[in-house]
Design an enzyme around this catalytic site. Structure first.
Site, PDB file in Angstrom:
ATOM      1  N   SER B 363       0.874  -1.173   0.000  1.00 46.87           N
ATOM      2  CA  SER B 363       0.000   0.000   0.000  1.00 46.87           C
ATOM      3  C   SER B 363       0.907   1.217   0.000  1.00 46.87           C
ATOM      4  CB  SER B 363      -0.892   0.013   1.241  1.00 46.87           C
ATOM      5  OG  SER B 363      -1.463   1.282   1.403  1.00 46.87           O
ATOM      6  N   ARG B 364       0.820   2.002  -1.042  1.00 49.34           N
ATOM      7  CA  ARG B 364       1.772   3.111  -1.157  1.00 49.34           C
ATOM      8  C   ARG B 364       1.416   4.275  -0.246  1.00 49.34           C
ATOM      9  NH1 ARG B 364       3.397   2.858  -7.588  1.00 49.34           N
ATOM     10  NH2 ARG B 364       2.419   0.848  -7.895  1.00 49.34           N
ATOM     11  N   VAL B 365       0.269   4.182   0.409  1.00 52.14           N
ATOM     12  CA  VAL B 365      -0.067   5.212   1.383  1.00 52.14           C
ATOM     13  C   VAL B 365       0.413   4.790   2.752  1.00 52.14           C
ATOM     14  CG1 VAL B 365      -2.007   6.281   2.569  1.00 52.14           C
ATOM     15  CG2 VAL B 365      -1.992   6.124   0.091  1.00 52.14           C
TER      16      VAL B 365
END
Lengths: 68, 496
Positions: B363-365
């Site tokens: 998850s790039r967040v």
């Protein structure tokens, strides 16, 4: 611009000239009159693909859509 | 007054209102009819993306403007059309009716209800195609959207406004993951939209039934373009769902949209493009297949407070073949989204469900979208699982390994077991924290891995009976303080 007027009876010259004025047609524009009893009353004016539909046939069709 | 008289009265009123229309209409003629696509002549002033109407009332959508002809996709049954039919340009871009009454309803790609309850009253129309909000209107993602699935909330956290791809083979639990996320939004004031593209009617019916059973329809809209619907409606369905989401986002609400699935969406667009004789590229997809998905997913965002503060979180689903992540469409969508949840068939068959491959999922967040409590717990979890994965290949030599390695292997096996979860049973934040903490802190190290699920039940039971206060406190504060930890340790020690 080519204009085609579809009416239920043949339009005489006075009516055609009045139409030409109302539509602001110029000298080079041609206007043809086609008789088609199925429009019942009123007329359909075809200006090079753009159509102004003032026929009674369409009014009846719209009414039919409303009721059904 | 008799009903018939009333009817005549209404009719009379309508007739008086109906003025003769002096506006010229753009009229063309149907020249060719192919599967779902109509080539028409005339219509010289019609615009791209404009809605048109055929003589028999069926609507169309302009997608192709060539020198003398116009390509129109038919938004309905094309078999009822005949060559020579008139086509009228309606002078507006394709829009769908939106209103707050959409919640709890099942609609098709044109926003028309399909569930045979009353018609939906609307005053507003939202365009199906829209340019995504620019940089100025957005702000970074900072609030989590709780999926209720331990593995996701701990290791691959999703935030409100993020796009997280769910990717895997058929039968790996993609739809289940998305629907569980919808089920978990029951107390969260999030509007959910489930968009079924090219799905079996029975599958959509199952999903709707599931949502009804868990009382999730009171905050969910279902947009359905099933496999029996024309390709044009399947092509439009996700954009319709996004437009409905934007309507709610404008009111400052948080929206969750599930696109199930975008692979079938790409197929329907490929069908339309090939019929329109557009040049075919790789795998016969048209050249703008990337743009098809990017313009859809870019509309998911987190808006700045000045512009309402709402958000749209997108969960697109892609089905891979034989686990091939490097095929055309999967790579396209992976590069667009802010991360992916990769579901593997081997894990699924081995009993690890949800079959999330923690190593390949990302998850790039990440941590920005996690509550304080979860961030504390999850950091150690990630590390333990990573160490376990590294040594997993040695697990067959268990008896010949040293104490340290054996400990890592044991801990990892127990963590994998604790992350297993039954479907349609999302957990609240407090329960997730309790279970992950129990496994990661070593409190369950004495229990053999195959009995972990039993102890999971026991922990949940004790939290229901004696830990009600604790659960409420942690769920409210969303933090995991010293005293919470102590109290939890005490609960767990009672069942061991």
């Amino acid at each position: 611009m080519t204009v085609q007027v579809i009416s239920s009876y043949k339009l005489d010259n006075d009516e055609l000239t009045e139409l030409r004025e109302k539509l602001s047609l110029k000298e080079g524009d041609t206007m043809t009159n086609v008789v088609d009893r199925s429009v019942i009353a009123g007329m359909i004016i075809n200006l090079d693909g753009r159509v102004i539909d003032l026929s009674f046939k369409t009014q009846l069709k719209n009414l039919q859509k409303l009721v059904l | 007054m008799k009903p018939f008289d009333r009817f005549l009265g209404e009719l009379d009123q309508q007739l008086k209102k109906n003025q003769i229309n002096y506006q010229p209409k753009e009229i063309g003629l149907v020249e060719e009819i192919k599967d779902g696509v109509v080539i028409a002549s005339g219509l010289e002033k019609v615009a791209f993306s404009e809605e048109v109407e055929f003589e028999n009332g069926i609507k169309g959508y302009v997608v192709d403007l060539t020198e003398n002809k116009v390509g129109i996709i038919v938004l309905g049954d094309y078999l009822t059309l005949k060559a020579g039919y008139q086509v009228v340009g309606l002078n507006y871009t394709l829009s769908i009716p939106v209103s707050n009454d959409l919640v709890g309803r099942v609609v098709d790609s044109l926003g028309l209800p399909q569930d045979e309850i009353e018609p939906i009253k609307t005053k507003q129309y939202y365009p199906v195609e829209k340019i995504a909000p620019g940089v100025v209107f957005r702000r970074p993602v900072n609030t989590p959207i709780q999926t209720g699935i331990k593995a996701v909330d701990a290791l691959i956290p999703i935030g409100r406004g993020q796009r997280e791809l769910i990717i895997g083979d058929r039968g790996t639990g993609k739809t289940t993951l998305a629907v569980d996320t919808i089920l978990n939004q029951r107390d969260e004031n999030v509007i959910c939209i489930y968009c079924g593209i090219g799905q079996k009617n029975s599958k959509i019916a199952n999903v709707i039934d599931l949502l009804k059973r868990y009382n999730a329809m009171r905050y969910t809209v279902v947009v359905s373009a099933s496999a029996s619907d024309p390709a044009s409606l399947q092509f439009l369905a996700p954009y319709t769902a996004c437009a409905i989401g934007e309507y709610f986002m404008k009111q400052g609400k948080d929206v969750l949209v599930v696109y199930d699935d975008l692979t079938k969406h790409a197929w329907s667009y490929r069908q339309i493009s090939l019929i329109l004789r557009r040049p075919a590229g790789r795998e016969a997809y048209p050249g703008d297949i990337f743009y098809l998905h990017s313009r859809l997913l870019e509309r998911a965002c987190k808006m700045d407070e000045k512009y309402g503060g709402g958000s749209i979180t997108a969960l697109p689903i892609i089905e891979t073949l034989e686990g091939d992540l490097s095929a055309y469409i999967p790579t396209n969508v992976i590069s667009i989204t802010d991360g992916q949840i990769y579901l593997e068939i081997d894990l699924f068959n081995a009993g690890i469900r949800p079959a999330i491959n923690v190593g390949l999922s990302v998850s790039r967040v990440g941590g920005n979208a996690q509550t304080k409590a979860m961030k504390k717990i999850a950091g150690k979890l990630k590390l333990s699982l990573a160490q376990y994965r590294e040594m997993a290949s040695f697990s067959q030599f268990e008896s010949e390994l040293d104490e340290e390695t054996r400990k890592f292997l044991g801990r990892g096996a127990r963590l994998t077991q604790i992350l297993i979860q039954k479907k349609n049973k999302p957990y609240s934040l407090a329960h997730e924290i309790a279970l992950i903490f129990a496994a990661n802190s070593g409190l369950l190290d004495s229990i053999p891995p195959h009995e972990i699920s039993l102890y999971e039940e026991k922990i949940l039971d004790i939290l229901v009976t004696e830990g009600k206060e604790w659960v409420k406190r942690v769920n409210k504060s969303k933090s995991f303080e010293e005293k919470d930890e102590k109290e939890l340790k005490e609960f767990i020690s009672r069942i061991l």
